[in-house]
Structures are given as C-alpha cells and as structure tokens.
Design a protein around this motif. Structure first.
Motif, PDB file in Angstrom:
ATOM      1  N   ASN A  62       0.831  -1.210   0.000  1.00 53.43           N
ATOM      2  CA  ASN A  62       0.000   0.000   0.000  1.00 53.43           C
ATOM      3  C   ASN A  62       0.864   1.258   0.000  1.00 53.43           C
ATOM      4  O   ASN A  62       0.375   2.353   0.283  1.00 53.43           O
ATOM      5  CB  ASN A  62      -0.996  -0.005   1.166  1.00 53.43           C
ATOM      6  CG  ASN A  62      -0.318   0.150   2.514  1.00 53.43           C
ATOM      7  OD1 ASN A  62       0.906   0.117   2.622  1.00 53.43           O
ATOM      8  ND2 ASN A  62      -1.111   0.343   3.560  1.00 53.43           N
ATOM      9  N   THR A  65       3.548  -0.208   3.708  1.00 49.75           N
ATOM     10  CA  THR A  65       3.999  -1.493   4.236  1.00 49.75           C
ATOM     11  C   THR A  65       3.593  -2.586   3.265  1.00 49.75           C
ATOM     12  O   THR A  65       2.942  -2.328   2.242  1.00 49.75           O
ATOM     13  CB  THR A  65       3.400  -1.770   5.639  1.00 49.75           C
ATOM     14  OG1 THR A  65       3.997  -2.955   6.198  1.00 49.75           O
ATOM     15  CG2 THR A  65       1.898  -1.965   5.608  1.00 49.75           C
ATOM     16  N   ARG A  67       1.454  -6.090   3.379  1.00 48.63           N
ATOM     17  CA  ARG A  67       0.445  -6.639   4.286  1.00 48.63           C
ATOM     18  C   ARG A  67      -0.152  -7.917   3.735  1.00 48.63           C
ATOM     19  O   ARG A  67      -0.416  -8.006   2.541  1.00 48.63           O
ATOM     20  CB  ARG A  67      -0.635  -5.578   4.461  1.00 48.63           C
ATOM     21  CG  ARG A  67      -1.758  -5.931   5.387  1.00 48.63           C
ATOM     22  CD  ARG A  67      -2.477  -4.672   5.874  1.00 48.63           C
ATOM     23  NE  ARG A  67      -3.492  -4.251   4.932  1.00 48.63           N
ATOM     24  CZ  ARG A  67      -3.665  -3.003   4.492  1.00 48.63           C
ATOM     25  NH1 ARG A  67      -2.889  -2.043   4.912  1.00 48.63           N
ATOM     26  NH2 ARG A  67      -4.608  -2.718   3.635  1.00 48.63           N
ATOM     27  N   HIS A  94       1.546  -7.343   8.956  1.00 46.50           N
ATOM     28  CA  HIS A  94       2.361  -6.418   8.167  1.00 46.50           C
ATOM     29  C   HIS A  94       3.675  -6.220   8.902  1.00 46.50           C
ATOM     30  O   HIS A  94       3.831  -6.684  10.040  1.00 46.50           O
ATOM     31  CB  HIS A  94       1.621  -5.080   7.975  1.00 46.50           C
ATOM     32  CG  HIS A  94       1.381  -4.380   9.277  1.00 46.50           C
ATOM     33  ND1 HIS A  94       0.238  -4.552  10.015  1.00 46.50           N
ATOM     34  CD2 HIS A  94       2.180  -3.560  10.010  1.00 46.50           C
ATOM     35  CE1 HIS A  94       0.334  -3.834  11.138  1.00 46.50           C
ATOM     36  NE2 HIS A  94       1.508  -3.236  11.150  1.00 46.50           N
ATOM     37  N   VAL A 121      -2.328  -8.432  13.540  1.00 48.58           N
ATOM     38  CA  VAL A 121      -3.419  -7.602  14.060  1.00 48.58           C
ATOM     39  C   VAL A 121      -4.696  -8.446  14.192  1.00 48.58           C
ATOM     40  O   VAL A 121      -5.150  -9.047  13.215  1.00 48.58           O
ATOM     41  CB  VAL A 121      -3.679  -6.400  13.116  1.00 48.58           C
ATOM     42  CG1 VAL A 121      -4.806  -5.518  13.645  1.00 48.58           C
ATOM     43  CG2 VAL A 121      -2.396  -5.588  12.913  1.00 48.58           C
ATOM     44  N   LEU A 134     -12.076  -0.796  16.880  1.00 45.84           N
ATOM     45  CA  LEU A 134     -10.969   0.128  17.106  1.00 45.84           C
ATOM     46  C   LEU A 134     -11.382   1.410  17.839  1.00 45.84           C
ATOM     47  O   LEU A 134     -10.540   2.271  18.108  1.00 45.84           O
ATOM     48  CB  LEU A 134     -10.117   0.358  15.851  1.00 45.84           C
ATOM     49  CG  LEU A 134     -10.716   0.706  14.518  1.00 45.84           C
ATOM     50  CD1 LEU A 134     -11.106   2.150  14.517  1.00 45.84           C
ATOM     51  CD2 LEU A 134      -9.710   0.410  13.429  1.00 45.84           C
ATOM     52  N   SER A 197      -1.560   1.913  21.393  1.00 41.98           N
ATOM     53  CA  SER A 197      -2.314   2.397  20.229  1.00 41.98           C
ATOM     54  C   SER A 197      -1.813   1.765  18.935  1.00 41.98           C
ATOM     55  O   SER A 197      -0.760   1.123  18.913  1.00 41.98           O
ATOM     56  CB  SER A 197      -2.139   3.912  20.110  1.00 41.98           C
ATOM     57  OG  SER A 197      -0.826   4.220  19.649  1.00 41.98           O
ATOM     58  N   THR A 199       0.197   2.292  15.595  1.00 46.62           N
ATOM     59  CA  THR A 199       1.407   3.101  15.396  1.00 46.62           C
ATOM     60  C   THR A 199       1.319   3.944  14.126  1.00 46.62           C
ATOM     61  O   THR A 199       2.320   4.505  13.683  1.00 46.62           O
ATOM     62  CB  THR A 199       2.661   2.205  15.334  1.00 46.62           C
ATOM     63  OG1 THR A 199       2.572   1.358  14.171  1.00 46.62           O
ATOM     64  CG2 THR A 199       2.783   1.340  16.585  1.00 46.62           C
TER      65      THR A 199
HETATM   66  C1  SG4 Z   1       0.159  -0.666   8.783  1.00 47.59           C
HETATM   67  O1  SG4 Z   1       0.241   0.580   8.105  1.00 47.59           O
HETATM   68  C2  SG4 Z   1      -1.009  -1.477   8.234  1.00 47.59           C
HETATM   69  O2  SG4 Z   1      -0.942  -1.534   6.827  1.00 47.59           O
HETATM   70  C3  SG4 Z   1      -2.332  -0.861   8.644  1.00 47.59           C
HETATM   71  O3  SG4 Z   1      -3.399  -1.714   8.205  1.00 47.59           O
HETATM   72  C4  SG4 Z   1      -2.390  -0.730  10.154  1.00 47.59           C
HETATM   73  O4  SG4 Z   1      -3.608  -0.078  10.508  1.00 47.59           O
HETATM   74  C5  SG4 Z   1      -1.231   0.107  10.618  1.00 47.59           C
HETATM   75  O5  SG4 Z   1      -0.008  -0.465  10.194  1.00 47.59           O
HETATM   76  C6  SG4 Z   1      -1.189   0.237  12.123  1.00 47.59           C
HETATM   77  O6  SG4 Z   1      -1.090  -1.041  12.716  1.00 47.59           O
HETATM   78  O7  SG4 Z   1      -0.156  -2.713  14.159  1.00 47.59           O
HETATM   79  N1  SG4 Z   1       1.389  -0.897  13.354  1.00 47.59           N
HETATM   80  S1  SG4 Z   1      -0.068  -1.290  13.862  1.00 47.59           S
HETATM   81  O8  SG4 Z   1      -0.402  -0.439  14.981  1.00 47.59           O
HETATM   82  O9  SG4 Z   1      -4.642  -2.019  11.069  1.00 47.59           O
HETATM   83  C7  SG4 Z   1      -4.677  -0.810  10.904  1.00 47.59           C
HETATM   84  C8  SG4 Z   1      -4.396  -1.153   7.473  1.00 47.59           C
HETATM   85  O10 SG4 Z   1      -4.372   0.004   7.135  1.00 47.59           O
HETATM   86  C9  SG4 Z   1      -5.895   0.001  11.201  1.00 47.59           C
HETATM   87  C10 SG4 Z   1      -5.471  -2.092   7.125  1.00 47.59           C
END
Ligand code: SG4
Ligand code: ZN
Length: 261
Positions: A62, A65, A67, A94, A121, A134, A197, A199
């Motif tokens: 994306n 990262t 995923r 991810h 996650v 969330l 939270s 990140t």
């Molecule tokens: C990564 O950017 C993932 O691609 C996100 O997934 C994710 O956000 C985000 O990290 C934060 O996750 O475990 N590092 S973390 O706190 O899962 C979410 C998506 O955007 C909402 C689906």
C-alpha cells in the motif's frame, strides 16, 4: 493540499498530530521497554494462536507497508489467552523495517532496535466489526515479533519474500493462499504486554500489545529483499519503501507487564 501521512520529514511522525490529535494521547505506541521497569505478573496466562491456513487471502503493497490479509468473517483464525479475554480474530499482518540492518523496529528493548517488527493484528468480535472494535479499549490485540539479522535465513519468511517481486510498487496486490502465519513465531512464548495504540494515524488507543521476547532470526539478504519494495506506483520514479517505523512515544506512567522472570 490535503495532508497525506507518511514517514518523510514533511508528513512523518512529528506531523501526524496536526491532523490526528490522538497521536499525542496518553496511551501511544510504540514505546521503549526497559526491562528494569517491567513488572513480572505471575497471573498472566500463556497465549495460544489457532490459525486456519485457508484464511489467508492476499498480499499487498500500500506504499507504506507490505500486508497479508486474512478472512475474518468468522472465528476462523484466532488468538486467545495471555492478557486477553475471549478470542480475537486475525485480520492482517504487516511489517515495519529500516533502511539498514541496525534499525527498523518500532518498539525498542533496553535501547536495542531490531531490523524489523512483524505485527499480527487481531480484533475482538464482541464489538461486531473491526471499525467498531478500534473505538474500544479492548478492541484490538497485536502480536509483535522482532526480526533480528543473523547468519541463518528464516525459511518460514520465504512465502512472503517470494511475493515481493509481484507487489513491487504501491497499489499492487497478489493472491496469497494457504498460509499459516504461526510458522513465524519464535520458540519461546514469553511476552511483554501493555495497553497502547496503533502506530499509524489516527493512532487509536485500542490495542493490547503482546510483544514476544525472543526475536526471530532472518538473514541480511532477506532484509534486503523486503527493502526492494517501492513506495512509488508503477511507472513512477523509484522510491524505496524503507523506514516505515514510528519512534517510541511517551510511556506516561503505563506499566509494562512480563509473562516471564
Ligand atoms: C500498517 O500501516 C497497516 O498496513 C495498517 O493496516 C495498520 O492499521 C497500521 O499499520 C497500524 O497497525 O499494528 N502498526 S499497527 O499499529 O490495522 C490498521 C491497514 O491500514 C488500522 C489495514
Ligand atoms: Zn504495525
């Protein structure tokens, strides 16, 4: 122009709070863990993952990262135990990594930064769906696994790494089926846990973090493969996808508990 968050100097972690005020909240992640400040909690149960390889769906880039997405429409791949009440459904995994082997993890352990950090996650189905989860303090559980560079490659990373060339640029997605992510766990189930939270923006404070003490070992070549992903779209100038980590945030009196002595 609209603010699009990222990890550059003009849209990186220092700027996130301007558009996402929660980024300056009291329970932000990641944090630095100092083993001398951690409290051993003998009441902390062991955790168990029971993952269905058939739940794996796709792998994607994306631009921030790489995923892997899982089917979470029922209790198919779940995490239980540890600090959690009930079963949490696996939604995606991810990674975060650096531009060289000496940094890249988000959590820092006694001053040590690992080359990468893998996040699995999971969400609490008692809240109905992920979007609702969330918004709840017990909505999400993330298992964090540190990647440390050593001599031996981790064969279990192969499936993910061999897809990298198929998802080189931002927006690319490939099928990713029949994969049990529990093959990526280290031997030891020892963990630290604390409330924090996401990140990345909006940095919702809904996560029970379960950070595994034992890192998994990957080779420098495997890390280089991860760094061959691009932030740019196809037919755009090459911009390597590296340093997609947020630095440690203020602990603000939170207690980190350890499952081990
Ligand atoms: C990564 O950017 C993932 O691609 C996100 O997934 C994710 O956000 C985000 O990290 C934060 O996750 O475990 N590092 S973390 O706190 O899962 C979410 C998506 O955007 C909402 C689906
Ligand atoms: Zn993450």
């Amino acid at each position: 122009a609209q603010f699009v968050w990222g990890y550059e100097s003009d849209n990186g972690p220092e700027h996130w709070h301007e558009n996402y005020p929660m980024a300056k909240g009291d329970k932000q992640s990641p944090i630095e863990i100092n083993s001398k400040d951690v409290q051993h909690d003998s009441s902390l149960a062991p955790w168990h993952a029971s993952y269905d390889p058939g739940a794996a769906k796709t792998i994607l880039n994306n631009g921030r990262t790489c995923r892997v997405v899982f089917d979470d429409s029922f209790d198919r791949s779940v995490l239980r135990g540890g600090p959690l009440t009930g079963a949490y459904r696996l939604r995606q995994l991810h990674l975060h990594w650096g531009s060289s082997d000496d940094h890249g993890s988000e959590h820092v352990i006694d001053g040590v930064k690992y080359a990468a950090e893998l996040h699995m996650v999971h969400w609490n189905p008692k809240h109905g769906n992920f979007a609702r989860a969330l918004k709840q303090p017990d909505g999400v559980a993330v298992v964090g696994i540190f990647l440390k560079v050593g001599k031996t490659p981790k064969p279990e990373m192969k499936r993910i790494l061999e897809e990298i060339d198929n998802i080189k640029t931002k927006g690319k997605e490939a099928p990713f089926q029949h994969f049990d992510p529990s093959i990526l766990f280290p031997k030891s189930r020892d963990y630290w846990t604390y409330n924090g939270s996401f990140t990345t923006p909006p940095c919702e404070e809904c996560i029970t973090w379960i950070l595994l003490r034992e890192p998994i070992e990957v080779s420098s070549d495997q890390m280089a493969k991860l760094r061959s992903l691009s932030k740019n779209g196809e037919n755009e100038p090459v911009n390597p996808l590296v340093d997609n980590w947020r630095p440690p945030q203020p602990v603000k009196g939170r207690i980190v508990k350890a499952s081990f002595k």
